[in-house]
Write a protein that holds these residues in place. Sequence first.
Motif, PDB file in Angstrom:
ATOM      1  N   SER A  68     -24.039 -29.516   9.125  1.00  7.54           N
ATOM      2  CA  SER A  68     -23.375 -30.768   8.779  1.00  7.54           C
ATOM      3  C   SER A  68     -21.882 -30.491   8.766  1.00  7.54           C
ATOM      4  CB  SER A  68     -23.836 -31.258   7.399  1.00  7.54           C
ATOM      5  OG  SER A  68     -23.128 -32.422   7.022  1.00  7.54           O
ATOM      6  N   ALA A  69     -21.121 -31.233   9.560  1.00 10.36           N
ATOM      7  CA  ALA A  69     -19.682 -30.989   9.706  1.00 10.36           C
ATOM      8  C   ALA A  69     -19.427 -29.539  10.101  1.00 10.36           C
ATOM      9  CB  ALA A  69     -18.941 -31.338   8.422  1.00 10.36           C
ATOM     10  N   ASP A  70     -20.298 -29.012  10.967  1.00 13.24           N
ATOM     11  CA  ASP A  70     -20.177 -27.652  11.498  1.00 13.24           C
ATOM     12  C   ASP A  70     -20.432 -26.577  10.443  1.00 13.24           C
ATOM     13  OD1 ASP A  70     -19.976 -26.480  13.976  1.00 13.24           O
ATOM     14  OD2 ASP A  70     -17.868 -25.944  13.750  1.00 13.24           O
ATOM     15  N   VAL A  71     -21.064 -26.932   9.321  1.00 20.25           N
ATOM     16  CA  VAL A  71     -21.376 -25.972   8.260  1.00 20.25           C
ATOM     17  C   VAL A  71     -22.894 -25.809   8.168  1.00 20.25           C
ATOM     18  CG1 VAL A  71     -21.214 -25.451   5.797  1.00 20.25           C
ATOM     19  CG2 VAL A  71     -19.322 -26.607   6.954  1.00 20.25           C
ATOM     20  N   LEU A  85     -33.166 -21.144  -3.341  1.00 18.66           N
ATOM     21  CA  LEU A  85     -32.407 -21.179  -2.089  1.00 18.66           C
ATOM     22  C   LEU A  85     -33.115 -22.160  -1.171  1.00 18.66           C
ATOM     23  CD1 LEU A  85     -30.462 -20.047   0.176  1.00 18.66           C
ATOM     24  CD2 LEU A  85     -32.279 -18.368   0.637  1.00 18.66           C
ATOM     25  N   ARG A  86     -32.356 -23.116  -0.616  1.00 21.25           N
ATOM     26  CA  ARG A  86     -32.939 -24.066   0.328  1.00 21.25           C
ATOM     27  C   ARG A  86     -32.176 -23.982   1.642  1.00 21.25           C
ATOM     28  NH1 ARG A  86     -34.379 -29.220  -3.559  1.00 21.25           N
ATOM     29  NH2 ARG A  86     -36.527 -28.592  -3.952  1.00 21.25           N
ATOM     30  N   VAL A  87     -32.918 -23.768   2.720  1.00 22.19           N
ATOM     31  CA  VAL A  87     -32.317 -23.663   4.047  1.00 22.19           C
ATOM     32  C   VAL A  87     -32.987 -24.678   4.961  1.00 22.19           C
ATOM     33  CG1 VAL A  87     -31.727 -22.138   5.948  1.00 22.19           C
ATOM     34  CG2 VAL A  87     -31.987 -21.188   3.653  1.00 22.19           C
ATOM     35  N   ALA A  88     -32.177 -25.544   5.570  1.00 23.19           N
ATOM     36  CA  ALA A  88     -32.705 -26.596   6.444  1.00 23.19           C
ATOM     37  C   ALA A  88     -32.726 -26.105   7.888  1.00 23.19           C
ATOM     38  CB  ALA A  88     -31.861 -27.855   6.320  1.00 23.19           C
ATOM     39  N   VAL A 113     -26.491 -16.519   3.905  1.00 23.70           N
ATOM     40  CA  VAL A 113     -27.193 -17.172   5.017  1.00 23.70           C
ATOM     41  C   VAL A 113     -26.215 -18.020   5.823  1.00 23.70           C
ATOM     42  CG1 VAL A 113     -28.930 -18.906   5.622  1.00 23.70           C
ATOM     43  CG2 VAL A 113     -29.463 -17.150   3.923  1.00 23.70           C
ATOM     44  N   ARG A 114     -25.338 -18.758   5.128  1.00 28.77           N
ATOM     45  CA  ARG A 114     -24.340 -19.574   5.842  1.00 28.77           C
ATOM     46  C   ARG A 114     -23.440 -18.697   6.705  1.00 28.77           C
ATOM     47  NH1 ARG A 114     -23.967 -22.329   0.789  1.00 28.77           N
ATOM     48  NH2 ARG A 114     -22.076 -21.164   0.270  1.00 28.77           N
ATOM     49  N   ARG A 115     -22.984 -17.592   6.148  1.00 34.04           N
ATOM     50  CA  ARG A 115     -22.081 -16.718   6.891  1.00 34.04           C
ATOM     51  C   ARG A 115     -22.787 -16.024   8.052  1.00 34.04           C
ATOM     52  NH1 ARG A 115     -18.268 -14.210   1.990  1.00 34.04           N
ATOM     53  NH2 ARG A 115     -16.985 -16.091   1.825  1.00 34.04           N
ATOM     54  N   ALA A 116     -24.029 -15.603   7.844  1.00 38.67           N
ATOM     55  CA  ALA A 116     -24.776 -14.965   8.933  1.00 38.67           C
ATOM     56  C   ALA A 116     -25.030 -15.959  10.060  1.00 38.67           C
ATOM     57  CB  ALA A 116     -26.097 -14.411   8.402  1.00 38.67           C
ATOM     58  N   PRO A 168     -16.521 -25.317  -3.617  1.00 36.67           N
ATOM     59  CA  PRO A 168     -16.712 -24.056  -2.898  1.00 36.67           C
ATOM     60  C   PRO A 168     -16.254 -24.184  -1.455  1.00 36.67           C
ATOM     61  CG  PRO A 168     -18.800 -25.174  -3.262  1.00 36.67           C
ATOM     62  CD  PRO A 168     -17.771 -25.910  -4.064  1.00 36.67           C
ATOM     63  N   HIS A 169     -15.708 -23.102  -0.937  1.00 36.56           N
ATOM     64  CA  HIS A 169     -15.211 -23.097   0.438  1.00 36.56           C
ATOM     65  C   HIS A 169     -16.365 -23.244   1.420  1.00 36.56           C
ATOM     66  CE1 HIS A 169     -12.964 -22.007   3.990  1.00 36.56           C
ATOM     67  NE2 HIS A 169     -13.810 -21.021   4.229  1.00 36.56           N
ATOM     68  N   ALA A 170     -16.249 -24.181   2.324  1.00 33.61           N
ATOM     69  CA  ALA A 170     -17.284 -24.393   3.337  1.00 33.61           C
ATOM     70  C   ALA A 170     -17.151 -23.333   4.423  1.00 33.61           C
ATOM     71  CB  ALA A 170     -17.150 -25.785   3.940  1.00 33.61           C
ATOM     72  N   GLU A 171     -18.271 -22.698   4.735  1.00 32.33           N
ATOM     73  CA  GLU A 171     -18.266 -21.638   5.740  1.00 32.33           C
ATOM     74  C   GLU A 171     -18.313 -22.252   7.131  1.00 32.33           C
ATOM     75  OE1 GLU A 171     -17.606 -17.963   6.746  1.00 32.33           O
ATOM     76  OE2 GLU A 171     -17.954 -18.525   4.678  1.00 32.33           O
ATOM     77  N   LYS A 172     -17.206 -22.164   7.863  1.00 34.93           N
ATOM     78  CA  LYS A 172     -17.130 -22.731   9.198  1.00 34.93           C
ATOM     79  C   LYS A 172     -17.800 -21.806  10.212  1.00 34.93           C
ATOM     80  CE  LYS A 172     -14.856 -26.523   8.338  1.00 34.93           C
ATOM     81  NZ  LYS A 172     -15.431 -27.855   8.611  1.00 34.93           N
TER      82      LYS A 172
END
Length: 207
Positions: A68-71, A85-88, A113-116, A168-172
Amino acid sequence: MDEYNLAPGELIIMQTSNVRLGVGSGSEALDEIVLTNMNLILVATVSEGLFKTRRYLKRCPLDSILCSADVPQAIAARVNSTPVLRVAFSEETVTVSFTEGGKRLADRWAESVRRAAAGNIDAIDTSELPSGTAAEIADFVDGAVGVVGAVGDSIGSALGASLKAQKPHAEKMAAKVTAKCPGCHAPVAGRKGQGVVCSYCDTKFVL
């Protein structure tokens, strides 16, 4: 490692035991969850008779996580006071609950997970978190800070002040790159640091 059936170029980043798939009475015990640069792996041992068990691996590709929004959509939350932890993913949403480690561990996993998924492997924090009583105290302090912050916002609004909560900073996502497949030399596009599979020869590698 053979025990996780890792693909060529696939590396383990972090792993945690004392987890369950789902939340509450309908959840199922997991041996552990493992994060690699290509997959989120769920590991479970299932009984198949009186003296027989089988180890199962469910591999959830990071490149199928919805954005969502590249995150990448991986979040930490609480469900009935249980940190999860929820991962879509494109096919399903995976919910993992943590029986130890508290909300901080769930936060660490969501961020990792976001960063990976974004290809920012070097930015992942793999330092050890507090465990046992120390983790419970840290979790309680975090909760207390949240309550105080909410009260402060209410007071600030009443006085006409502007108390801004930090988000929190969004991980791009990492930059898009194109590389040659090491197997057939065909061009393969994706994100830098992302694990990919060549559509021509099925070779797996990291961009």
